[in-house]
Design an enzyme around this catalytic site. Sequence first.
Site, mmCIF file in Angstrom:
data_model
loop_
_atom_site.group_PDB
_atom_site.id
_atom_site.type_symbol
_atom_site.label_atom_id
_atom_site.label_comp_id
_atom_site.label_asym_id
_atom_site.label_seq_id
_atom_site.Cartn_x
_atom_site.Cartn_y
_atom_site.Cartn_z
ATOM 1 N N ARG A 148 0.824 -1.214 0.000
ATOM 2 C CA ARG A 148 0.000 0.000 0.000
ATOM 3 C C ARG A 148 0.855 1.260 0.000
ATOM 4 O O ARG A 148 0.612 2.203 -0.749
ATOM 5 C CB ARG A 148 -0.922 0.011 1.225
ATOM 6 C CG ARG A 148 -2.025 -1.018 1.229
ATOM 7 C CD ARG A 148 -2.856 -0.882 2.490
ATOM 8 N NE ARG A 148 -3.934 -1.865 2.552
ATOM 9 C CZ ARG A 148 -3.791 -3.087 3.045
ATOM 10 N NH1 ARG A 148 -2.604 -3.472 3.515
ATOM 11 N NH2 ARG A 148 -4.811 -3.923 3.075
ATOM 12 N N ILE A 149 1.858 1.301 0.893
ATOM 13 C CA ILE A 149 2.671 2.513 1.016
ATOM 14 C C ILE A 149 3.537 2.690 -0.218
ATOM 15 O O ILE A 149 3.659 3.805 -0.750
ATOM 16 C CB ILE A 149 3.516 2.465 2.302
ATOM 17 C CG1 ILE A 149 2.594 2.469 3.523
ATOM 18 C CG2 ILE A 149 4.482 3.649 2.352
ATOM 19 C CD1 ILE A 149 3.297 2.213 4.836
ATOM 20 N N ASP A 168 9.739 -5.848 -5.403
ATOM 21 C CA ASP A 168 9.141 -6.457 -4.222
ATOM 22 C C ASP A 168 9.296 -7.967 -4.354
ATOM 23 O O ASP A 168 8.924 -8.541 -5.382
ATOM 24 C CB ASP A 168 7.657 -6.085 -4.105
ATOM 25 C CG ASP A 168 7.093 -6.415 -2.729
ATOM 26 O OD1 ASP A 168 7.166 -7.589 -2.322
ATOM 27 O OD2 ASP A 168 6.586 -5.495 -2.064
ATOM 28 N N ASP A 249 13.284 7.262 9.582
ATOM 29 C CA ASP A 249 12.182 7.372 10.531
ATOM 30 C C ASP A 249 12.050 6.084 11.338
ATOM 31 O O ASP A 249 11.163 5.963 12.165
ATOM 32 C CB ASP A 249 10.866 7.641 9.795
ATOM 33 C CG ASP A 249 9.699 7.884 10.751
ATOM 34 O OD1 ASP A 249 9.842 8.755 11.639
ATOM 35 O OD2 ASP A 249 8.660 7.209 10.612
ATOM 36 N N GLU A 254 14.667 0.346 18.797
ATOM 37 C CA GLU A 254 13.907 1.537 19.175
ATOM 38 C C GLU A 254 13.527 1.432 20.639
ATOM 39 O O GLU A 254 13.086 0.364 21.068
ATOM 40 C CB GLU A 254 12.651 1.685 18.309
ATOM 41 C CG GLU A 254 12.988 1.991 16.851
ATOM 42 C CD GLU A 254 11.763 2.248 15.986
ATOM 43 O OE1 GLU A 254 10.627 2.100 16.494
ATOM 44 O OE2 GLU A 254 11.932 2.589 14.802
ATOM 45 N N HIS A 272 10.318 7.706 14.364
ATOM 46 C CA HIS A 272 9.256 6.780 13.950
ATOM 47 C C HIS A 272 7.870 7.402 14.177
ATOM 48 O O HIS A 272 6.994 6.781 14.803
ATOM 49 C CB HIS A 272 9.367 5.440 14.691
ATOM 50 C CG HIS A 272 8.897 4.286 13.837
ATOM 51 N ND1 HIS A 272 9.366 3.012 13.977
ATOM 52 C CD2 HIS A 272 7.981 4.238 12.824
ATOM 53 C CE1 HIS A 272 8.779 2.211 13.100
ATOM 54 N NE2 HIS A 272 7.932 2.941 12.380
#
Length: 306
Positions: A148-149, A168, A249, A254, A272
């Site tokens: 989607r992105i 992909d 990002d 994290e 993020h």
Amino acid sequence: MGDRRVVVGLGPVPPGSVEPLLGEDIDFRPEPTAEDLALAEGAIVRAAVTVGEDELAAMPRMRVLARTGVGTDQVDLDAAARRGIPVAVTPGTNTHAVAEGAFAHLLHLVKRLAPLTELIRSGGWAERTSIPVGDLEGATLGIVGYGRIGRRVHALAEAFGMTVLAHDPVAEVPPAIRAGSLEELLAASDAVTLHLPLLEQTRHVIDAAALSRMREGAILVNVSRGGLIDEDAALAALESGRLAGLGLDAFDPEPARPHPLYRHPATVLTPHVMGLSARAAEATFVAAAQAVRAVLDGGAPAATAG
């Protein structure tokens, strides 16, 4: 909902996004404790929170976990399945926000916003032409990951007049823009954006060898998962000039730990949050609350991981 409790472990939560669906039995806990989760039948937790066998064992009442977004690399999906706990995800709710975030990073780097800002602050107007400003129009953008992105990034790239290549390993890519391999895409792109899940086979997909195949002076942007990039190799590529800029990002781990890469002047860093725009955050929490509500009412969430 009676005495059922739902822990929402991410803040701030957009006002009014979950209350209509989950009622008053909600605990808003930016950092939920083990005790909070032990009492809960449902939870909405951010993608960075680890939920493994030990954590699940401490949640005897848990019936559903909802993640904001689609990242589940921190969840033991097999352990959750053994306990009959669906792990709900919220695909599509932040697609546009993340794609815009990728272009925010790309524009920042190509248009040299940081050094030009510093030039003004330091009174260096007369040297303004010493900092070359690039163009998106006419450049080739390589999109790694065409979900989607990735597809939304493609649409934005065309609006900027860019040529698009995409690769992909799983999703179908239109023949007109399909690169035969990742190596082919890297070699042909002026800028590359990453939109892959973090899996064993995608960890450090951008390593020293991949970076060596990129065009001299290329831009790399990662708004997906930090583990896709070997940060030591990325720093070496910036220092050698192979990379002209790097936008991140997402980090591994994290919260991000100190790394020399983050001090390099040709980086732009955001914690993020590109998928947490006001509109996207509201849509994400509504979808997560809908998933929790469905399970607590005896149904199933619209989308689950695994």
